[in-house]
Design a protein around this motif. Structure first.
Motif, PDB file in Angstrom:
ATOM      1  N   ARG A  34       0.827  -1.210   0.000  1.00  0.00           N
ATOM      2  CA  ARG A  34       0.000   0.000   0.000  1.00  0.00           C
ATOM      3  C   ARG A  34       0.858   1.255   0.000  1.00  0.00           C
ATOM      4  NH1 ARG A  34      -2.667   1.068   5.557  1.00  0.00           N
ATOM      5  NH2 ARG A  34      -0.494   1.669   5.900  1.00  0.00           N
ATOM      6  N   PRO A  37       3.359   2.559  -3.631  1.00  0.00           N
ATOM      7  CA  PRO A  37       2.928   3.513  -4.660  1.00  0.00           C
ATOM      8  C   PRO A  37       3.057   4.963  -4.227  1.00  0.00           C
ATOM      9  CG  PRO A  37       1.384   1.696  -4.514  1.00  0.00           C
ATOM     10  CD  PRO A  37       2.322   1.555  -3.353  1.00  0.00           C
ATOM     11  N   LEU A  40       6.634   6.132  -4.488  1.00  0.00           N
ATOM     12  CA  LEU A  40       7.086   6.402  -5.856  1.00  0.00           C
ATOM     13  C   LEU A  40       6.886   7.866  -6.230  1.00  0.00           C
ATOM     14  CD1 LEU A  40       5.757   3.234  -7.707  1.00  0.00           C
ATOM     15  CD2 LEU A  40       8.092   3.708  -6.983  1.00  0.00           C
ATOM     16  N   SER A 145      10.535   0.672  -0.386  1.00  0.00           N
ATOM     17  CA  SER A 145      10.070  -0.346   0.539  1.00  0.00           C
ATOM     18  C   SER A 145      10.968  -0.409   1.758  1.00  0.00           C
ATOM     19  CB  SER A 145      10.054  -1.718  -0.158  1.00  0.00           C
ATOM     20  OG  SER A 145       9.908  -2.761   0.786  1.00  0.00           O
ATOM     21  N   HIS A 204       6.077  15.146  -6.220  1.00  0.00           N
ATOM     22  CA  HIS A 204       6.245  14.140  -5.166  1.00  0.00           C
ATOM     23  C   HIS A 204       5.803  14.719  -3.818  1.00  0.00           C
ATOM     24  CE1 HIS A 204       8.327  11.942  -8.192  1.00  0.00           C
ATOM     25  NE2 HIS A 204       9.488  12.545  -8.060  1.00  0.00           N
ATOM     26  N   ARG A 207       2.073  15.007  -3.430  1.00  0.00           N
ATOM     27  CA  ARG A 207       1.402  13.732  -3.139  1.00  0.00           C
ATOM     28  C   ARG A 207       1.586  13.327  -1.677  1.00  0.00           C
ATOM     29  NH1 ARG A 207       1.789   7.893  -6.374  1.00  0.00           N
ATOM     30  NH2 ARG A 207       0.149   6.905  -5.132  1.00  0.00           N
ATOM     31  N   GLY A 243      10.460   5.498 -10.336  1.00  0.00           N
ATOM     32  CA  GLY A 243       9.820   4.279 -10.802  1.00  0.00           C
ATOM     33  C   GLY A 243      10.441   3.877 -12.123  1.00  0.00           C
TER      34      GLY A 243
END
Length: 379
Positions: A34, A37, A40, A145, A204, A207, A243
């Motif tokens: 979750r 994304p 990224l 991650s 970025h 977001r 990405g």
């Protein structure tokens, strides 16, 4: 019979525990999936995309260096994956990296210029009573991650909530070892400073919940004044991408100028003639913060070798040289200490003033500590 019943119970309990562990693992993976994304980042759209399209560095849908560059150059007979797995390089220190906790800065704010290197590229500039933080990465891994990717070789010398009040936060480009989602989000809570970033990187931050009034995007040669400092985005020779898409955002070096003092930071970059241009226009610099690590002959145009960093420092008309982008993450195939060993030799050969701080050590630019080879004992 008692032993048989006990064995049955143990097996049953084991199955249940494995089931619980499996559910926990799946829950953890679901959480990571979750979050990946979001890590990224965002995509350029609307006014941000229109502004990027007007940049001299932007054409055919992506940003470009001034000169042609390649992120990877194949070398006949060389297998990088095999070298990564079976190579004989000493890519980790043999003992813990020594960490220091910086005390308060000097009281003479009019001429104050100190550098606190926290590890890798994360650095605090204390200039004329103001504080500017560069490329903060406090996460355990530089990766989207928390489970995979390059892991820290040492802890940050201070916690994020122990940082002093900041006046500006600069990001050089959007690679994970320079732009970290968790660190950015933490800085939203504990700090009020604006983020100064190259074109497109604001997508970025947007977001990740950074308010629009705290995002300042600059093209090369554009400046912004904050807290009495003039901060200028300057050219670099690198690339970007979080990405599969490459070069959708710009990369930059930075000039931080006060009334009396000046600092240059490379970000990530290969050696190019832009350093001489920056030195002529914005120098001389009291101190330069130069990328020296994560180089290889397979990518010579996008990261500098230590000897090239010394040449760039001289092109920039730099005073004190402070190396960054080494010691914290394994991002190349060279020995852990090789970058700074080569740097020290080259600086002595070319009569360049050098300071090599331990993570967390404050360097007073006018009275830098002598280079003592502290890293050699743990290399």
């Amino acid at each position: 019979m008692a032993r048989a019943r006990s064995t049955d119970v143990e097996r049953s309990l084991g199955r249940r525990m494995r089931g619980v562990a499996g559910l926990a693992a799946l829950a953890g993976l679901a959480w990571v999936a979750r979050d990946v994304p979001a890590a990224l980042g965002g995509r350029l759209s609307g006014a941000r995309a229109e502004r990027a399209a007007r940049s001299p560095q932007f054409r055919e849908g992506t940003f470009h260096n001034r000169a042609g560059t390649r992120t990877m150059i194949a070398e006949p007979g060389r297998n990088l994956l095999r070298e990564l797995i079976f190579g004989k390089q000493k890519r980790r220190p043999t003992a813990p990296v020594p960490l220091l906790r910086p005390g308060a800065g000097t009281a003479d704010t009019a001429d104050e210029l100190n550098i606190v290197w926290y590890g890798h590229a994360s650095t605090l500039i204390e200039i004329e009573g103001r504080r500017v933080l560069l490329d903060p990465v406090w996460s355990d891994r530089c990766s989207p991650s928390g489970l995979v990717g390059p892991r820290r070789l040492h802890e940050p010398p201070v916690r994020l909530d122990e940082l002093p009040p900041l006046d500006a936060i600069l990001i050089s480009h959007d690679h994970y070892d320079h732009l970290d989602m968790a660190t950015v989000r933490a800085l939203l809570v504990g700090q009020s400073a604006p983020f100064l970033v190259p074109l497109g990187v604001g997508a970025h931050l947007d977001r990740w919940g950074v308010p629009a009034e705290r995002i300042i995007e600059l093209d090369w040669s554009e400046s912004h004044r904050v807290a009495g400092l003039e901060i200028t985005a300057t050219a670099a020779q690198h690339f970007s991408g979080r990405g599969l898409r490459r070069d959708g955002t710009l990369w930059s070096s930075w000039v931080v100028a006060g009334v009396r003092r000046r600092v240059f930071y490379t970000g990530d970059s290969g050696y190019f003639d832009g350093y001489a241009e920056i030195g002529a226009e914005h120098g001389p610099f009291d101190v330069t913060l130069m990328q020296i690590g994560a180089y290889d002959r397979a990518w010579p145009t996008i990261h500098m070798f230590p000897e090239e960093a010394v040449s760039a420092h001289l092109d920039l008309r730099g005073g004190l040289f402070v190396p960054v982008h080494w010691a914290t993450f394994n991002l190349a195939l060279h020995d852990w200490s090789e970058p700074v060993d080569r740097l020290w030799a080259e600086a002595k050969a070319r009569d360049v003033r050098l300071a090599v701080p331990r993570p967390g050590e404050r360097v007073v630019v006018d009275e830098p500590p002598a280079v003592d080879g502290w890293w050699q004992a743990i290399a």
